[in-house]
Design a protein around this motif. Structure first.
Motif, PDB file in Angstrom:
ATOM      1  N   THR A  52       0.823  -1.207   0.000  1.00 19.98           N
ATOM      2  CA  THR A  52       0.000   0.000   0.000  1.00 19.98           C
ATOM      3  C   THR A  52       0.857   1.257   0.000  1.00 19.98           C
ATOM      4  O   THR A  52       0.607   2.219  -0.750  1.00 19.98           O
ATOM      5  N   ASN A  53       1.876   1.253   0.879  1.00 20.01           N
ATOM      6  CA  ASN A  53       2.719   2.450   1.004  1.00 20.01           C
ATOM      7  C   ASN A  53       3.894   2.454   0.041  1.00 20.01           C
ATOM      8  O   ASN A  53       4.674   3.420   0.032  1.00 20.01           O
ATOM      9  N   ARG A  54       4.030   1.355  -0.711  1.00 24.40           N
ATOM     10  CA  ARG A  54       5.114   1.253  -1.692  1.00 24.40           C
ATOM     11  C   ARG A  54       6.492   1.473  -1.046  1.00 24.40           C
ATOM     12  O   ARG A  54       7.305   2.269  -1.512  1.00 24.40           O
ATOM     13  N   TRP A  55       6.692   0.758   0.051  1.00 21.31           N
ATOM     14  CA  TRP A  55       7.995   0.851   0.717  1.00 21.31           C
ATOM     15  C   TRP A  55       9.013   0.005  -0.038  1.00 21.31           C
ATOM     16  O   TRP A  55       8.690  -1.087  -0.529  1.00 21.31           O
ATOM     17  N   ASP A  56      10.234   0.481  -0.054  1.00 18.83           N
ATOM     18  CA  ASP A  56      11.303  -0.350  -0.593  1.00 18.83           C
ATOM     19  C   ASP A  56      11.805  -1.288   0.519  1.00 18.83           C
ATOM     20  O   ASP A  56      11.296  -1.280   1.652  1.00 18.83           O
ATOM     21  N   ASP A  57      12.809  -2.115   0.219  1.00 18.20           N
ATOM     22  CA  ASP A  57      13.297  -3.105   1.198  1.00 18.20           C
ATOM     23  C   ASP A  57      13.861  -2.424   2.450  1.00 18.20           C
ATOM     24  O   ASP A  57      13.674  -2.901   3.567  1.00 18.20           O
ATOM     25  N   GLU A  58      14.550  -1.336   2.274  1.00 18.82           N
ATOM     26  CA  GLU A  58      15.142  -0.652   3.432  1.00 18.82           C
ATOM     27  C   GLU A  58      14.065  -0.089   4.339  1.00 18.82           C
ATOM     28  O   GLU A  58      14.122  -0.236   5.564  1.00 18.82           O
ATOM     29  N   GLN A  59      13.038   0.533   3.756  1.00 24.38           N
ATOM     30  CA  GLN A  59      11.944   1.076   4.560  1.00 24.38           C
ATOM     31  C   GLN A  59      11.135  -0.045   5.209  1.00 24.38           C
ATOM     32  O   GLN A  59      10.718   0.058   6.360  1.00 24.38           O
ATOM     33  N   SER A  60      10.914  -1.111   4.465  1.00 24.19           N
ATOM     34  CA  SER A  60      10.158  -2.252   5.017  1.00 24.19           C
ATOM     35  C   SER A  60      10.919  -2.898   6.178  1.00 24.19           C
ATOM     36  O   SER A  60      10.333  -3.280   7.192  1.00 24.19           O
ATOM     37  N   PHE A  61      12.248  -3.009   6.011  1.00 23.29           N
ATOM     38  CA  PHE A  61      13.064  -3.592   7.085  1.00 23.29           C
ATOM     39  C   PHE A  61      12.990  -2.732   8.349  1.00 23.29           C
ATOM     40  O   PHE A  61      12.872  -3.244   9.458  1.00 23.29           O
ATOM     41  N   ALA A  62      13.036  -1.407   8.167  1.00 25.89           N
ATOM     42  CA  ALA A  62      12.956  -0.511   9.320  1.00 25.89           C
ATOM     43  C   ALA A  62      11.598  -0.608   9.998  1.00 25.89           C
ATOM     44  O   ALA A  62      11.505  -0.666  11.236  1.00 25.89           O
TER      45      ALA A  62
END
Length: 279
Positions: A205-215
Protein backbone atom coordinates in the motif's frame (compact mmCIF):
# COMPACT_ATOMS: atom_id res chain seq x y z
CA UNK A 1 57.47 -28.09 87.33
CA UNK A 2 56.60 -28.95 91.00
CA UNK A 3 57.37 -32.65 90.41
CA UNK A 4 60.79 -31.79 89.04
CA UNK A 5 61.61 -29.61 92.05
CA UNK A 6 60.64 -32.46 94.39
CA UNK A 7 62.96 -34.76 92.43
CA UNK A 8 65.75 -32.21 92.83
CA UNK A 9 65.12 -31.91 96.59
CA UNK A 10 65.05 -35.66 97.36
CA UNK A 11 68.78 -36.45 96.74
CA UNK A 12 69.77 -33.33 98.69
CA UNK A 13 67.77 -34.50 101.76
CA UNK A 14 69.30 -37.98 101.65
CA UNK A 15 72.80 -36.55 101.41
CA UNK A 16 72.08 -34.18 104.25
CA UNK A 17 71.00 -37.14 106.38
CA UNK A 18 74.19 -39.00 105.56
CA UNK A 19 76.25 -35.94 106.46
CA UNK A 20 74.41 -35.62 109.74
CA UNK A 21 75.11 -39.29 110.48
CA UNK A 22 78.82 -38.84 109.67
CA UNK A 23 78.97 -35.75 111.88
CA UNK A 24 77.31 -37.70 114.68
CA UNK A 25 79.86 -40.50 114.32
CA UNK A 26 82.71 -37.97 114.45
CA UNK A 27 81.31 -36.46 117.62
CA UNK A 28 81.06 -39.90 119.18
CA UNK A 29 84.61 -40.74 118.14
CA UNK A 30 85.80 -37.40 119.55
CA UNK A 31 84.09 -38.21 122.81
CA UNK A 32 85.61 -41.69 122.83
CA UNK A 33 89.03 -40.28 122.05
CA UNK A 34 88.66 -37.68 124.83
CA UNK A 35 87.65 -40.47 127.25
CA UNK A 36 90.64 -42.52 126.19
CA UNK A 37 92.89 -39.50 126.68
CA UNK A 38 91.50 -38.93 130.13
CA UNK A 39 92.00 -42.57 130.98
CA UNK A 40 95.54 -42.46 129.65
CA UNK A 41 96.41 -39.43 131.74
CA UNK A 42 95.20 -41.13 134.94
CA UNK A 43 97.79 -43.93 135.34
CA UNK A 44 101.52 -43.32 135.71
CA UNK A 45 104.49 -45.32 134.68
CA UNK A 46 106.00 -46.71 131.45
CA UNK A 47 102.73 -48.10 130.22
CA UNK A 48 101.23 -44.64 130.12
CA UNK A 49 103.51 -43.66 127.23
CA UNK A 50 102.39 -46.69 125.26
CA UNK A 51 98.74 -45.86 125.87
CA UNK A 52 99.33 -42.24 124.84
CA UNK A 53 100.88 -43.32 121.53
CA UNK A 54 97.94 -45.63 120.91
CA UNK A 55 95.50 -42.84 121.70
CA UNK A 56 97.31 -40.46 119.37
CA UNK A 57 97.30 -43.08 116.62
CA UNK A 58 93.58 -43.66 117.19
CA UNK A 59 92.89 -39.93 117.09
CA UNK A 60 94.85 -39.57 113.86
CA UNK A 61 92.96 -42.49 112.34
CA UNK A 62 89.65 -40.95 113.43
CA UNK A 63 90.62 -37.56 112.04
CA UNK A 64 91.67 -39.17 108.76
CA UNK A 65 88.37 -41.06 108.56
CA UNK A 66 86.49 -37.85 109.33
CA UNK A 67 88.48 -36.04 106.64
CA UNK A 68 87.68 -38.76 104.14
CA UNK A 69 84.01 -38.64 105.05
CA UNK A 70 84.02 -34.86 104.69
CA UNK A 71 85.72 -35.20 101.33
CA UNK A 72 83.12 -37.78 100.25
CA UNK A 73 80.34 -35.48 101.49
CA UNK A 74 81.89 -32.59 99.56
CA UNK A 75 82.05 -34.72 96.43
CA UNK A 76 78.43 -35.72 96.90
CA UNK A 77 77.46 -32.07 97.29
CA UNK A 78 79.41 -31.23 94.13
CA UNK A 79 77.70 -34.07 92.27
CA UNK A 80 74.31 -32.88 93.55
CA UNK A 81 75.10 -29.34 92.41
CA UNK A 82 76.12 -30.57 88.99
CA UNK A 83 73.00 -32.71 88.75
CA UNK A 84 70.87 -29.72 89.74
CA UNK A 85 72.58 -27.56 87.10
CA UNK A 86 72.02 -30.31 84.51
CA UNK A 87 68.34 -30.51 85.47
CA UNK A 88 68.04 -26.74 85.21
CA UNK A 89 69.68 -26.77 81.79
CA UNK A 90 67.40 -29.60 80.70
CA UNK A 91 64.38 -27.68 81.96
CA UNK A 92 65.52 -24.53 80.15
CA UNK A 93 66.07 -26.53 76.95
CA UNK A 94 62.60 -28.06 77.27
CA UNK A 95 61.02 -24.63 77.79
CA UNK A 96 62.94 -23.22 74.82
CA UNK A 97 61.88 -26.20 72.66
CA UNK A 98 58.24 -25.72 73.65
CA UNK A 99 58.45 -22.00 72.89
CA UNK A 100 60.04 -22.71 69.50
CA UNK A 101 57.37 -25.29 68.67
CA UNK A 102 54.62 -22.85 69.69
CA UNK A 103 56.24 -20.14 67.55
CA UNK A 104 56.39 -22.48 64.54
CA UNK A 105 52.74 -23.51 65.03
CA UNK A 106 51.74 -19.85 65.17
CA UNK A 107 53.72 -19.07 62.03
CA UNK A 108 52.14 -22.05 60.25
CA UNK A 109 48.65 -20.87 61.22
CA UNK A 110 49.44 -17.33 60.09
CA UNK A 111 50.81 -18.61 56.77
CA UNK A 112 47.67 -20.74 56.27
CA UNK A 113 45.45 -17.72 56.96
CA UNK A 114 47.52 -15.59 54.56
CA UNK A 115 47.25 -18.28 51.87
CA UNK A 116 43.46 -18.39 52.28
CA UNK A 117 43.30 -14.60 52.08
CA UNK A 118 45.50 -14.58 48.94
CA UNK A 119 43.36 -17.29 47.35
CA UNK A 120 40.21 -15.37 48.20
CA UNK A 121 41.67 -12.18 46.72
CA UNK A 122 42.67 -13.99 43.53
CA UNK A 123 39.20 -15.54 43.22
CA UNK A 124 37.58 -12.19 43.90
CA UNK A 125 39.83 -10.52 41.34
CA UNK A 126 38.86 -13.11 38.72
CA UNK A 127 35.18 -12.59 39.49
CA UNK A 128 35.59 -8.81 39.25
CA UNK A 129 37.47 -9.24 35.97
CA UNK A 130 34.75 -11.50 34.52
CA UNK A 131 32.08 -9.12 35.77
CA UNK A 132 33.89 -6.21 34.16
CA UNK A 133 34.05 -8.07 30.87
CA UNK A 134 30.35 -8.88 31.10
CA UNK A 135 29.55 -5.23 31.83
CA UNK A 136 31.63 -4.14 28.85
CA UNK A 137 29.89 -6.71 26.64
CA UNK A 138 26.47 -5.56 27.83
CA UNK A 139 27.48 -1.94 27.30
CA UNK A 140 28.67 -2.74 23.78
CA UNK A 141 25.41 -4.52 23.00
CA UNK A 142 23.45 -1.64 24.46
CA UNK A 143 25.39 0.86 22.36
CA UNK A 144 24.80 -1.30 19.28
CA UNK A 145 21.07 -1.48 19.99
CA UNK A 146 20.93 2.25 20.58
CA UNK A 147 22.63 2.83 17.27
CA UNK A 148 20.16 0.51 15.57
CA UNK A 149 17.18 2.24 17.12
CA UNK A 150 18.58 5.65 16.20
CA UNK A 151 18.98 4.46 12.64
CA UNK A 152 15.45 3.06 12.67
CA UNK A 153 14.04 6.27 14.10
CA UNK A 154 15.70 8.21 11.32
CA UNK A 155 14.17 5.84 8.78
CA UNK A 156 10.76 6.20 10.43
CA UNK A 157 11.07 9.95 10.22
CA UNK A 158 11.78 9.58 6.53
CA UNK A 159 8.78 7.25 6.18
CA UNK A 160 6.51 9.63 8.01
CA UNK A 161 7.65 12.47 5.79
CA UNK A 162 6.32 10.58 2.80
CA UNK A 163 2.57 10.38 2.04
CA UNK A 164 1.51 6.69 1.76
CA UNK A 165 -0.64 5.62 -1.13
CA UNK A 166 -4.21 4.56 -0.23
CA UNK A 167 -5.31 0.98 -0.86
CA UNK A 168 -6.97 0.53 -4.29
CA UNK A 169 -6.00 3.97 -5.61
CA UNK A 170 -3.90 4.80 -8.61
CA UNK A 171 -0.24 5.66 -8.42
CA UNK A 172 -1.08 9.37 -8.42
CA UNK A 173 -3.68 9.26 -5.64
CA UNK A 174 -2.37 9.79 -2.10
CA UNK A 175 -3.87 9.18 1.34
CA UNK A 176 -4.37 12.21 3.55
CA UNK A 177 -2.97 10.54 6.70
CA UNK A 178 -0.39 7.86 7.45
CA UNK A 179 -1.62 7.06 10.98
CA UNK A 180 -4.15 4.44 9.87
CA UNK A 181 -1.34 2.49 8.17
CA UNK A 182 0.80 1.94 11.32
CA UNK A 183 2.50 -1.47 11.47
CA UNK A 184 1.01 -3.64 14.26
CA UNK A 185 3.24 -5.04 17.00
CA UNK A 186 4.43 -8.68 16.93
CA UNK A 187 5.94 -10.44 19.99
CA UNK A 188 5.60 -14.06 18.89
CA UNK A 189 2.46 -14.82 20.89
CA UNK A 190 0.00 -13.86 18.13
CA UNK A 191 -0.43 -15.45 14.69
CA UNK A 192 2.57 -14.88 12.47
CA UNK A 193 0.54 -15.64 9.33
CA UNK A 194 -1.96 -12.86 10.11
CA UNK A 195 0.79 -10.39 11.00
CA UNK A 196 2.71 -11.27 7.85
CA UNK A 197 -0.36 -10.64 5.70
CA UNK A 198 -0.97 -7.25 7.36
CA UNK A 199 2.65 -6.24 6.99
CA UNK A 200 2.89 -7.22 3.33
CA UNK A 201 -0.35 -5.32 2.68
CA UNK A 202 1.14 -2.18 4.25
CA UNK A 203 4.35 -2.59 2.24
CA UNK A 204 2.37 -2.80 -1.00
CA UNK A 205 0.00 0.00 0.00
CA UNK A 206 2.72 2.45 1.00
CA UNK A 207 5.11 1.25 -1.69
CA UNK A 208 8.00 0.85 0.72
CA UNK A 209 11.30 -0.35 -0.59
CA UNK A 210 13.30 -3.11 1.20
CA UNK A 211 15.14 -0.65 3.43
CA UNK A 212 11.94 1.08 4.56
CA UNK A 213 10.16 -2.25 5.02
CA UNK A 214 13.06 -3.59 7.08
CA UNK A 215 12.96 -0.51 9.32
CA UNK A 216 9.18 -0.74 9.81
CA UNK A 217 9.31 -4.47 10.57
CA UNK A 218 12.19 -4.00 13.02
CA UNK A 219 10.26 -1.38 14.99
CA UNK A 220 7.21 -3.67 15.08
CA UNK A 221 9.04 -6.55 16.79
CA UNK A 222 8.70 -7.00 20.55
CA UNK A 223 9.67 -9.56 23.20
CA UNK A 224 11.00 -12.91 21.96
CA UNK A 225 10.47 -11.94 18.33
CA UNK A 226 13.13 -9.26 18.74
CA UNK A 227 15.69 -12.02 19.46
CA UNK A 228 15.34 -13.18 15.85
CA UNK A 229 16.70 -9.79 14.78
CA UNK A 230 19.56 -9.95 17.29
CA UNK A 231 20.58 -13.42 16.05
CA UNK A 232 21.03 -12.19 12.49
CA UNK A 233 24.66 -11.57 11.47
CA UNK A 234 25.67 -7.93 11.28
CA UNK A 235 26.33 -8.20 7.54
CA UNK A 236 23.08 -10.04 6.87
CA UNK A 237 20.39 -7.81 8.36
CA UNK A 238 18.11 -7.55 5.38
CA UNK A 239 14.34 -7.72 4.98
CA UNK A 240 14.54 -11.10 3.28
CA UNK A 241 16.63 -12.76 5.99
CA UNK A 242 14.55 -11.23 8.77
CA UNK A 243 11.33 -12.50 7.17
CA UNK A 244 12.88 -15.94 6.70
CA UNK A 245 14.00 -16.02 10.36
CA UNK A 246 10.55 -15.04 11.62
CA UNK A 247 8.84 -17.51 9.28
CA UNK A 248 11.14 -20.29 10.49
CA UNK A 249 10.54 -19.38 14.11
CA UNK A 250 6.81 -18.70 14.04
CA UNK A 251 5.57 -20.01 10.65
CA UNK A 252 3.39 -22.99 9.81
CA UNK A 253 6.34 -25.37 9.57
CA UNK A 254 7.35 -24.53 13.11
CA UNK A 255 3.75 -25.00 14.31
CA UNK A 256 3.61 -28.36 12.55
CA UNK A 257 6.60 -29.57 14.56
CA UNK A 258 5.03 -28.19 17.74
CA UNK A 259 1.72 -29.92 17.06
CA UNK A 260 3.47 -33.19 16.29
CA UNK A 261 5.42 -32.97 19.56
CA UNK A 262 2.25 -32.22 21.49
CA UNK A 263 0.51 -35.13 19.78
CA UNK A 264 3.31 -37.50 20.77
CA UNK A 265 3.04 -36.37 24.37
CA UNK A 266 -0.77 -36.60 24.34
CA UNK A 267 -2.03 -39.26 26.75
CA UNK A 268 -5.43 -40.85 26.23
CA UNK A 269 -7.72 -39.98 29.12
CA UNK A 270 -10.10 -42.45 30.78
CA UNK A 271 -13.42 -42.91 28.95
CA UNK A 272 -11.89 -41.17 25.89
CA UNK A 273 -12.02 -42.80 22.50
CA UNK A 274 -9.02 -43.08 20.20
CA UNK A 275 -10.64 -40.67 17.72
CA UNK A 276 -11.19 -38.12 20.48
CA UNK A 277 -7.58 -38.50 21.69
CA UNK A 278 -6.19 -38.07 18.16
CA UNK A 279 -8.60 -35.27 17.38
Amino acid sequence: MPLQRDDEQRPRTRRQTEMDAARHRLEEEDQDSMGATAAAEAPTGPSSEINLAAVLAAMQASMEAARREQEAARREQEAARREQEANQRQLQDLIAANQEEARRDQEAKQNLILEKIDHGLVTLGEKVKNLTLEVKEVSARTDSLEMRFDDMNQKIVKLQAREPVAVGSSSHTHCTSAAKFDVPRFDGTSSWTAFKYQFETLVKTNRWDDEQSFAALTLALRGDALLVLENLPSDGRTLERLMEGLDTRYGDKHLEHVFRAQLRERIQKPNESLQQCRG
